[in-house]
Scaffold this motif. Sequence first.
Motif, PDB file in Angstrom:
ATOM      1  N   UNK A 288      43.042  42.776  30.783  1.00 43.12           N
ATOM      2  CA  UNK A 288      42.145  43.760  31.394  1.00 43.12           C
ATOM      3  C   UNK A 288      41.212  43.093  32.394  1.00 43.12           C
ATOM      4  N   UNK A 289      40.534  42.053  31.967  1.00 47.03           N
ATOM      5  CA  UNK A 289      39.580  41.386  32.855  1.00 47.03           C
ATOM      6  C   UNK A 289      40.297  40.649  33.984  1.00 47.03           C
ATOM      7  N   UNK A 290      41.496  40.132  33.696  1.00 48.01           N
ATOM      8  CA  UNK A 290      42.266  39.485  34.751  1.00 48.01           C
ATOM      9  C   UNK A 290      42.684  40.466  35.826  1.00 48.01           C
ATOM     10  N   UNK A 291      43.082  41.679  35.418  1.00 42.78           N
ATOM     11  CA  UNK A 291      43.433  42.709  36.395  1.00 42.78           C
ATOM     12  C   UNK A 291      42.213  43.096  37.225  1.00 42.78           C
ATOM     13  N   UNK A 292      41.052  43.190  36.572  1.00 35.80           N
ATOM     14  CA  UNK A 292      39.816  43.492  37.305  1.00 35.80           C
ATOM     15  C   UNK A 292      39.514  42.392  38.320  1.00 35.80           C
ATOM     16  N   UNK A 293      39.718  41.156  37.913  1.00 35.09           N
ATOM     17  CA  UNK A 293      39.466  40.035  38.813  1.00 35.09           C
ATOM     18  C   UNK A 293      40.388  40.094  40.028  1.00 35.09           C
TER      19      UNK A 293
END
Length: 509
Positions: A288-293
């Motif tokens: 999730x956070x990687x996709x946001x990044x």
Amino acid sequence: MNQVLLTPGAVCLADWRAIYRGAALSLDPACSAKVAASAAAIARILAKGEPVYGINTGFGKLASVRIEDEDLATLQRNIVLSHAAGTGEPSPVPVIRLMMALKLASLAQGASGVRPETLGLLEAMLAKGLTPVVPCQGSVGASGDLAPLSHMAATMIGVGEIFVGEARLPAAEALAQAGLAPLELGPKEGLALLNGTQFSTANALAGLFEAELLFRSALVTGALSTEAAKGSDTPFDPRIHALRRHRGQIEVADALRALMAGSAIRASHVENDARVQDPYCLRCQPQVMGAALDVLRQAATTLEIEANGVSDNPLIFPEADEALSGGNFHAEPVAFAADMIAMAVCEIGSIAERRLAMLIDPALSGLPAFLTPRPGLNSGFMIPQVTAAALVSENKQRAYPASVDSIPTSANQEDHVSMAAHGARRLIAMAENATAVLGIELLASVQGMEFHKPLASSAPLEAARDLLRGQVPALEDDRHFHPDMEAANALIRSGALAAMADGLLPGVS
């Protein structure tokens, strides 16, 4: 702060960020020759006696109306005054300073036909802390940010209001106090000042810079929550993420693993935890956070290009004495970037709220209900989680794409618009909502770790815990919760929490 040298067309995001955070700036003098050549080209174009949009014609639907030479100065003044039709609260001063810097860098590329003295006034206003009062509403993001930029341009001719420190003064008075004279607009100058995407871009950049800080803070609070719940670090194993190949996912997993390395809390349950898998809010943080990044980085690329571009109309090409009308003022790239940032901010807050909800639920976390030693007599973190849920819901509504809407304007001459301005303007408020969610998660995760004493976490997470405990004591019995939340929010807004993991966390730009 160090002074930023504004080199038109080649300004990096770090410099735009510094300007947003309050750095002084100066315009690279090397651009003066191009500016002078562009202004001289306007005189030669006028001498031809041909109708040229924005120079000796009306505007928008009135482009077919020819304006006589004796009325050209009035034409430019009129467009500024008539287009200064914004409404709503004044835009934040840091955003408008950034907007002014973006406009300065655009005009200084010598494609807009403005005189050096026009740029000189804009640069002097920035240097002397004179910030136009710009209502936040009224732009549809094509034909540029007409209303907001007109309010800026109006102050340059002595009309409207200017912030000077905390004071809000009539523009003419503020200019006089600073030793500056109002501008007499030359041909094309009014249009050049008010046409372009700088209001939308400034708001989008501000949203990006706030989202960067939010993202880094969320990795710390996510690691703290994983520790509080005695979650596993197996989902952060690099072999898992290498197989999927997403750069952001790989980097987030690396960061979470580094944040938890050496934790005695983590080591204590490696062999004797009956749970096979953690909830998604812990286990899927890299995804999730990687996709946001990745999305934030894509938006950053778009905005860096836009910030260094020229987006008014018509554009002047001195080598051929031509004024070419096009559509660079259409802010569709900015609208898309703003929508991407909005989605990322929404998801950062959404998964953080789920971690918070998991921590207060004893069936999921193994911790006392609502993280209080005496549940029942005390409500603990019951209502702060409700607050977080409210903020996440609000951000979900705000995250609806702005770029998919269009309402024709100017009697259907401007028949498709980007809606970039409000798409970008919502971002700071969304980031503030998500900051409050992370602040509550910070309080809850550190409170959860209290129940694992005397076991200690990793060095960076213990530093984060100490940072909070320097402001907020552990919760033994119910007390006035709001001051604790404000203290936690301040640690996130200031960058102090993210700084506890400097060198371990990936950057957006």
